[in-house]
Every structure is written in C-alpha cells, then in structure tokens.
Design a protein around this motif. Structure first.
Motif, PDB file in Angstrom:
ATOM      1  N   PRO A 213     -10.730 -27.006 -92.292  1.00  0.00           N
ATOM      2  CA  PRO A 213     -10.191 -26.928 -93.655  1.00  0.00           C
ATOM      3  C   PRO A 213      -8.921 -26.099 -93.764  1.00  0.00           C
ATOM      4  CG  PRO A 213     -12.569 -26.609 -93.654  1.00  0.00           C
ATOM      5  CD  PRO A 213     -12.139 -26.588 -92.229  1.00  0.00           C
ATOM      6  N   GLY A 214      -7.939 -26.683 -94.484  1.00  0.00           N
ATOM      7  CA  GLY A 214      -6.687 -26.000 -94.748  1.00  0.00           C
ATOM      8  C   GLY A 214      -5.740 -25.940 -93.574  1.00  0.00           C
ATOM      9  N   ASP A 215      -6.060 -26.607 -92.479  1.00  0.00           N
ATOM     10  CA  ASP A 215      -5.222 -26.537 -91.289  1.00  0.00           C
ATOM     11  C   ASP A 215      -5.167 -27.909 -90.625  1.00  0.00           C
ATOM     12  OD1 ASP A 215      -3.649 -25.489 -89.277  1.00  0.00           O
ATOM     13  OD2 ASP A 215      -4.912 -23.722 -88.973  1.00  0.00           O
ATOM     14  N   PHE A 237     -11.467 -32.877 -93.024  1.00  0.00           N
ATOM     15  CA  PHE A 237     -11.197 -31.730 -93.885  1.00  0.00           C
ATOM     16  C   PHE A 237     -10.088 -30.943 -93.191  1.00  0.00           C
ATOM     17  CE2 PHE A 237     -15.593 -32.981 -94.543  1.00  0.00           C
ATOM     18  CZ  PHE A 237     -15.657 -33.073 -95.926  1.00  0.00           C
ATOM     19  N   GLY A 238      -8.865 -31.172 -93.635  1.00  0.00           N
ATOM     20  CA  GLY A 238      -7.683 -30.683 -92.944  1.00  0.00           C
ATOM     21  C   GLY A 238      -6.703 -31.843 -92.852  1.00  0.00           C
ATOM     22  N   TRP A 239      -5.510 -31.611 -92.323  1.00  0.00           N
ATOM     23  CA  TRP A 239      -4.513 -32.684 -92.322  1.00  0.00           C
ATOM     24  C   TRP A 239      -4.349 -33.327 -90.949  1.00  0.00           C
ATOM     25  CZ3 TRP A 239       0.252 -31.994 -89.693  1.00  0.00           C
ATOM     26  CH2 TRP A 239       0.567 -30.696 -89.305  1.00  0.00           C
ATOM     27  N   SER A 259      -8.967 -35.344 -96.669  1.00  0.00           N
ATOM     28  CA  SER A 259      -8.915 -34.315 -97.701  1.00  0.00           C
ATOM     29  C   SER A 259      -8.261 -33.047 -97.171  1.00  0.00           C
ATOM     30  CB  SER A 259     -10.336 -33.999 -98.194  1.00  0.00           C
ATOM     31  OG  SER A 259     -10.323 -32.935 -99.121  1.00  0.00           O
ATOM     32  N   ASN A 260      -7.191 -32.648 -97.837  1.00  0.00           N
ATOM     33  CA  ASN A 260      -6.544 -31.359 -97.583  1.00  0.00           C
ATOM     34  C   ASN A 260      -5.788 -30.961 -98.843  1.00  0.00           C
ATOM     35  OD1 ASN A 260      -5.892 -29.109 -95.941  1.00  0.00           O
ATOM     36  ND2 ASN A 260      -3.868 -29.959 -95.561  1.00  0.00           N
ATOM     37  N   ALA A 265      -1.922 -34.354 -96.354  1.00  0.00           N
ATOM     38  CA  ALA A 265      -3.157 -35.004 -95.930  1.00  0.00           C
ATOM     39  C   ALA A 265      -2.910 -35.816 -94.665  1.00  0.00           C
ATOM     40  CB  ALA A 265      -3.702 -35.901 -97.039  1.00  0.00           C
ATOM     41  N   GLY A 286      -4.165 -34.622-101.085  1.00  0.00           N
ATOM     42  CA  GLY A 286      -3.054 -34.014-100.378  1.00  0.00           C
ATOM     43  C   GLY A 286      -1.874 -34.972-100.383  1.00  0.00           C
TER      44      GLY A 286
END
Length: 487
Positions: A213-215, A237-239, A259-260, A265, A286
């Motif tokens: 997530p977030g990375d 979950f992340g890009w 999903s980011n 995304a 994203g």
C-alpha cells in the motif's frame, strides 16, 4: 560423507539418489507443510547431506541420478553457491529451517513446489530446464535477480511475505525466462520486481493479489514479453510501473482492481504494447498514466478510467469498444496536465479511421472549447462568439440559421417602416428583403443600402445587422479555413 554418519532417514535418501528414486515422507498428500517445524528425526534430513549428494553423490551404471524428496524437514543451510549440479533436484512439500543459498549456482532443474521456506537467495541462478515454485510459502524475500531460466518459471499459487524485510518480496529483475512466466494466483506482501526481465513466452499473473500500500507494488519497467502479459482479475494495493515495457502481444487487465488512492495507479509511459485491455473493471483508484505510450489496439472502457489521467503523447491505432464521443470526451477532461491537444487529435483520428465523422467533429469542437479556457478574456469572448454562431466551423448550418433569423427580423422591421431615400428622384423601389441582405452580406451589394437611410431605432438596427453580418462572415471564414487546413 561416510554413510556411517547418516541417520536412517538420510540413509534412505542417500540410497535412492543413484537410481533417481523418489522418497516421500508425507503422511497424506494434503498434509499441511507449515507445521514442519514439529516433524521428528524420522522426517529430518540435514542440508549438508543433500549438498554432498548433489555435488559428489554415488552413481550406478545405467542409472540416472536425481534427488527426489518430499515431505522432509531440511535443517541447516542448503547451500550450493557457485556450484554446478548435473542432476534434477526436486524438494517438494519440504520444510526448510534456513534460507537456501543458491547464488550463482548452475542446476539442471529445480522443483520446490509446495515447500515452506523462510526465503530464497538465488540471484544469478542458472537453470537449464524448469524452475518450479508452485504453491510455495515463503516468509522472507525471494531473490532471483539476474537468474537465467532456460525453460518456464512456475510460481502459481505461491505466497511470499516480506513485510518489514526492507527489500522487495519477489526479485525477478533482469531475469531471463526461455519459456513462460507462470504465476496465476500469486500472493505477494511487498514489492514484486520485474524490471528489465525478459520473457520469451507469455507472462501470467491472473488472479494474483499483490499488496504494498502507498508504494510500488509491481515494478515491470522495461520488461520484455514476446507474447501476452495476462493480469486478469489482478488485485493490487499500490501502483504498477510499466514504463518502457515492450509487450508484443496483449497486456490484459480485464476484471482487475488496481488501487492506490492519491497517487498513480498504473504508469505505462513510453511503453510499446500490441494490445492493452482495460475492461470489465471498476474505475482505477489513482492516476492512469499512458504518456508517450505506443499502442496498436487500445481496448479502454470509459468506466475503467479514473478521475485523473495522463494521456499526453499517447499514440494508438484503434480504440475499442466503439463508444459515442460523449462517452469518451470526459476522460480527456481529467488529464492532470490540463489542456492536451494531442489527446483530442488522437481521439479524432480514431473516429475517422472507423468512418464516424460526426463523432470526430464533436471531439474537435470539444477541443476548441477546452482550448478556450486557456485564453485571455478577449480570446474567450471571441471563442464564445465563434461557438455560438458556427460552432467553430464544425456546425456551419448554424450560421445559416442565424442569417435567416436576422434576415426575417430585418425584413419585417423595414417592411413595416420604410426608411426614407437619400435622393428621391434616383432611388430604386424599396425592397425590405434585399435591403436587409445588403446590410448582412458585406461583400455583396443590391444597391439598396446606399439608396436609403433609416432613422432612430431603425438606424440602430441597421448598424446591428451590419456588425452581425461581419461577425458571421468572419467566423464562417475562420471555420472553413480551419476545416480545410485539417483535411
């Protein structure tokens, strides 16, 4: 290693090796290998024994040696660093106490399917045939960077957890796979690194679930796939990074959930793709970035497009499915770079290739309206005039409607109140229709305007008709010039 030093369990494995016989210690085929730490000495084999077998084990004439072991607990470090093994190695459904060390080793074939490991250190590993890690459970990172695999790499249903390890969960950067990269159902908690990888066959991440997530969750920048890259029903979950990727066939993200929120995304800039499928999926959470990408067939459903995109420099030959322009235009309005003329030109070209000239004109009209927002106040004012009168040249019939309306107003007004002649003895018979035409058409004269001079409000009306005529003539000329220059 002397056989006197072996336990009965190890001696059984030692004697089976020269004939390539399989040794299976499992109580049942569906046994949970995760509980292998509790297995007793009757199922325990030291890693040093396996190393000795593979590097200098006994052989029998007419037999093909192979290590085929299942359901064993392997204690100690299984190390073959820089070693060369000419035998097939199958350590399936085994429990490893320590991370196998295979850095720089050369193997004929390696099968770890169903095993539980605390990680795998096998960078620059060379495998002549197939590397199988089907259903493996790894509680630490898998390091296969720079590996060369002559056959296929199987990682289907494998699960890798590297949270807190400070490095990617799966490192396949610069790996070379001579056949398919087969990993449907892969579960990875941490980054999956595929940058610079080369896959001679297809890559398959269908039904995979990747979480960071977030990375960056899937780094496939500059990857080269000679056929298709399947990521159907992928959940991330992340890009995803695909910058500079080269995929000869189809990149299929159908039914995927990417999903980011608050960041990218999917970044697929400067890549070359035969077909990109983004369909049957919820909108990405994203930004979708396809800047400077080269795509032959872009299968993009409007519902998949997120609230922010980057399409500057995107080139595609065809756009499917066929949707009306009203459904496609909103996604161009979401570009983070603001007004991107190139994106409108690409969409126009796509509609013209399928013969939908009406949709192409709507896109060009939307382009002019979007461009108008970037102009100064007087530029915007003139743009509104062109839009209202002739639709920037894309709706020429609108000018005819304005002319006919103004002609009717002027004709009725001057028919009810004839303007006095300038010279009564020289003036022609007054005709309200042609008098109004004289006012509206700046380059045509019927001799009426110069012979009569209205007064008061009718004089103001004549001035308004003259100004309106010049505006209509100018906008029609500008629109026709723009249309001809495009063609």
């Amino acid at each position: 290693m002397e056989t006197d030093d072996l336990t009965p369990t190890e001696l059984r494995v030692w004697r089976a090796f020269p004939r390539g016989e399989a040794v299976d210690f499992r109580a049942a085929e569906d046994e949970d290998v995760a509980g292998g730490a509790d297995w007793g000495p009757e199922r325990t084999v030291r890693a040093a024994v396996l190393r000795a077998l593979l590097l200098n084990g006994p052989q029998e004439n007419g037999e093909i040696p192979a290590l085929k072991l299942a359901g064993a607990r392997i204690t100690g470090v299984f190390s073959l660093q820089h070693g060369t093994v000419d035998h097939a190695v199958r350590l399936s459904h085994c429990f490893f106490d320590a991370v196998p060390q295979l850095y720089g080793s050369r193997l004929r074939q390696l099968n770890l399917s169903g095993s539980v490991l605390p990680g795998l250190a096998a960078a620059t590993l060379q495998v002549e045939g197939v590397l199988r890690m089907t259903g493996c459970q790894l509680s630490g990172p898998v390091r296969l960077g720079g590996a060369q695999i002559g056959g296929a790499l199987f990682m289907d249903r494998a699960e890798i957890t590297a949270v807190g390890a400070g490095e990617p969960a799966l490192q396949l950067n610069h790996v070379s796979v001579g056949d398919d990269l087969w990993a449907p159902g892969l579960r990875a908690h941490g980054e999956v690194r595929l940058n610079g990888a080369s896959v001679a066959g297809s890559a398959n991440l269908n039904d995979a679930r990747l979480s960071n997530p977030g990375d960056l969750v899937l780094d496939a920048q500059t990857i080269s796939v000679e056929t298709d890259f399947h990521m159907r029903r992928l959940v991330t979950f992340g890009w995803i990074g695909l910058r500079g990727a080269r995929i000869a066939g189809r990149l299929d993200l159908s039914y995927a959930r990417v999903s980011n929120p608050g960041d990218a995304a999917l970044r697929a800039g400067s890549c070359s793709i035969g077909e990109l499928w983004l369909r049957r999926s919820p909108a990405m959470e994203g930004t979708l970035s396809l800047r400077r990408a080269q795509i032959d067939d872009l299968f993009l459903e409007p519902e998949v497009v997120p609230d922010e995109v980057q399409f500057n420099g995107l080139v595609y030959t065809s756009l499917t499915p066929q949707e009306p322009a009203e459904r496609r235009l909103p996604m161009l309005e979401r570009d983070r770079e603001g007004y991107v003329p190139h994106a409108y030109e690409q969409l126009t070209a796509a509609y013209r290739r399928i013969g939908d000239d009406h949709a192409a004109r709507l896109v060009q009209l939307a382009k002019q309206r979007r461009h108008r927002r970037t102009l100064s106040w007087y530029g915007r004012l003139w743009g509104h005039v062109q839009d209202a009168t002739v639709g920037y040249g894309f709706r020429p019939l609108r000018a005819c409607g304005w002319l006919l309306s103004l002609l009717a107003v002027g004709s009725v007004a001057y028919a009810l109140h004839h303007p006095p002649p300038l010279k009564a003895d020289e003036a022609p018979e007054f005709n309200p229709l042609f008098y109004t035409l004289d006012l509206l058409l700046p380059v045509i004269s019927f001799g009426q305007e110069s012979a009569f001079a209205p007064k008061g409000g009718y004089q103001a009306l004549s001035y308004a008709l003259v100004v309106a005529g010049w505006i209509l003539a100018t906008t029609v000329f500008a629109g026709v010039t723009r249309t001809v220059s495009r063609q």
